[in-house]
Design a protein around this motif. Structure first.
Motif, PDB file in Angstrom:
ATOM      1  N   TYR A 139      -9.897  -9.041   4.388  1.00  0.00           N
ATOM      2  CA  TYR A 139      -9.470  -8.240   5.535  1.00  0.00           C
ATOM      3  C   TYR A 139      -9.262  -9.080   6.793  1.00  0.00           C
ATOM      4  N   SER A 140      -9.868 -10.238   6.869  1.00  0.00           N
ATOM      5  CA  SER A 140      -9.706 -11.069   8.062  1.00  0.00           C
ATOM      6  C   SER A 140      -8.527 -12.027   7.971  1.00  0.00           C
ATOM      7  N   LEU A 162      -5.086   2.530   7.630  1.00  0.00           N
ATOM      8  CA  LEU A 162      -6.328   2.337   8.376  1.00  0.00           C
ATOM      9  C   LEU A 162      -7.292   3.499   8.165  1.00  0.00           C
ATOM     10  N   ARG A 170     -12.664  -2.066   8.554  1.00  0.00           N
ATOM     11  CA  ARG A 170     -11.899  -2.093   9.809  1.00  0.00           C
ATOM     12  C   ARG A 170     -12.436  -3.165  10.752  1.00  0.00           C
ATOM     13  N   ARG A 171     -13.733  -3.357  10.769  1.00  0.00           N
ATOM     14  CA  ARG A 171     -14.320  -4.361  11.661  1.00  0.00           C
ATOM     15  C   ARG A 171     -13.992  -5.787  11.239  1.00  0.00           C
ATOM     16  N   ILE A 173     -10.951  -6.696  10.161  1.00  0.00           N
ATOM     17  CA  ILE A 173      -9.528  -6.943  10.410  1.00  0.00           C
ATOM     18  C   ILE A 173      -9.357  -7.720  11.711  1.00  0.00           C
ATOM     19  N   THR A 174      -8.478  -8.724  11.686  1.00  0.00           N
ATOM     20  CA  THR A 174      -8.191  -9.540  12.869  1.00  0.00           C
ATOM     21  C   THR A 174      -6.741  -9.437  13.330  1.00  0.00           C
ATOM     22  N   LEU A 176      -3.124  -6.738  13.343  1.00  0.00           N
ATOM     23  CA  LEU A 176      -2.455  -5.472  13.053  1.00  0.00           C
ATOM     24  C   LEU A 176      -0.978  -5.582  13.401  1.00  0.00           C
ATOM     25  N   CYS A 202     -11.649  -1.297  15.079  1.00  0.00           N
ATOM     26  CA  CYS A 202     -11.059  -2.617  14.793  1.00  0.00           C
ATOM     27  C   CYS A 202     -11.374  -3.575  15.939  1.00  0.00           C
ATOM     28  N   VAL A 205      -9.900  -7.383  16.162  1.00  0.00           N
ATOM     29  CA  VAL A 205      -8.468  -7.647  16.170  1.00  0.00           C
ATOM     30  C   VAL A 205      -8.119  -8.537  17.358  1.00  0.00           C
TER      31      VAL A 205
END
Length: 321
Positions: A139-140, A162, A170-171, A173-174, A176, A202, A205
């Motif tokens: 996710y990152s 999402l 969600r946390r 993710i870097t 979008l 998020c 991000v």
């Protein structure tokens, strides 16, 4: 008078009468001869020799003779399994990255995700430690599209990507991406920023990319627009809602296809929203814009054919939805 019985004739043997008749022995056969001999006969020895069978001697070897001994069997030592978690964390991260190769950099709701993405995510079911490490890497290192743009049932879904993720995902993710252009004449009802979307979670991000596929304010869209300025207003409000849910985001990256003008109504409205929210504006690599660049209107007119091609693609997309 009783009948006469026929005289029995002597049974003649098939042996030639000229040969002498063997005499019967008066000696009795010993009891031991009734059992088979424990020693092989000469015929059996010859037969075994012809077949290559060597029988062991019945008598012990002479004194000083070397007796061949069978080598002892080696004891099989069970192999220990390779302990993946014994590797340094840096190597495990590299292995996770190699495992997720083949997945597109931008992840969106797509019917092919079951083949390209879902099978790769089976590694999450290994154990709790690998789940936390591998999921964070996945996710990152990928960009997730806020609203789906693929034609089909996912385009009109009320539950974007999402909203399908949990809080921990969600946390992690870097990056979008907000893609504007699909559904420019009638945006899907699912393109709404609300609490269920989870943008406020998020928190890590660091990059939001706003990619503009078309500018309906261009003259080539005249006659196809729902109303003048309809999609431009919708896009500005959508970007403003996204930035309002992400106060921790400090910059916005803008990019577009070659037919989109920086001075057009679409881009002008989006840039005003980003500046009003106090976000730094950056430019993506596709369009090649820069901060000090001045639009050449004459050069933009030369791109009329490209704009028409984009319009035809938009019309085909609209027909599929």
């Amino acid at each position: 008078m009783a009948p006469r019985r026929p005289q029995r004739r002597a049974i003649r043997t098939a042996v030639d009468p000229a040969l002498p008749t063997p005499d019967q022995s008066t000696e009795t056969t010993p009891v031991s001869s009734a059992f088979p001999s424990a020693y092989p006969s000469e015929a059996e020895n010859e037969s075994d020799a012809e077949e290559g069978i060597l029988s062991a001697p019945m008598t012990p070897p002479a004194t000083g003779a070397v007796v061949p001994q069978t080598p002892p069997k080696k004891r099989r030592i069970p192999e220990k399994p390779f302990r993946f978690l014994d590797l340094p964390s840096e190597l495990r991260v590299e292995i996770y990255a190699l495992h997720f190769e083949g997945i597109d950099q931008v992840v969106d709701l797509d019917s092919d995700n079951y083949k390209r993405v879902h099978k790769k995510l089976a590694i999450f079911r290994t154990c709790r430690t690998i789940y936390h490490e591998a999921s964070h890497v996945f996710y990152s290192t990928h960009t997730f599209r806020i609203f789906p743009t693929q034609p089909g049932r996912f385009f009109k879904t009320k539950k974007p990507l999402l909203a399908r993720l949990n809080t921990n995902q969600r946390r992690s993710i870097t990056s979008l991406e907000l893609r504007l252009g699909p559904g420019w004449n009638r945006p899907p009802r699912g393109w709404v920023v609300n609490a269920a979307l989870g943008l406020s979670e998020c928190v890590n991000v660091r990059q939001l990319t706003v990619f503009v596929e078309c500018d309906p304010s261009d003259s080539v869209f005249k006659g196809f627009r729902k109303a003048d300025g309809f999609y431009e207003t919708f896009s500005r409000n959508l970007l403003d809602d996204v930035l309002a849910e992400m106060p921790f985001l400090d910059r916005v990256h803008f990019d577009a296809w070659s037919s989109v003008k920086k001075t057009g109504a679409m881009m002008t409205g989006l840039l005003e929203v980003a500046r009003a929210r106090g976000r730094k504006i950056c430019w993506g690599p596709e369009r090649g814009w820069s901060e000090d660049e001045e639009e050449d209107e004459g050069g933009q007119r030369d791109q009329h054919e490209q704009t028409m091609a984009q319009l035809q693609a938009a019309m085909a997309f609209l027909g599929t939805t």
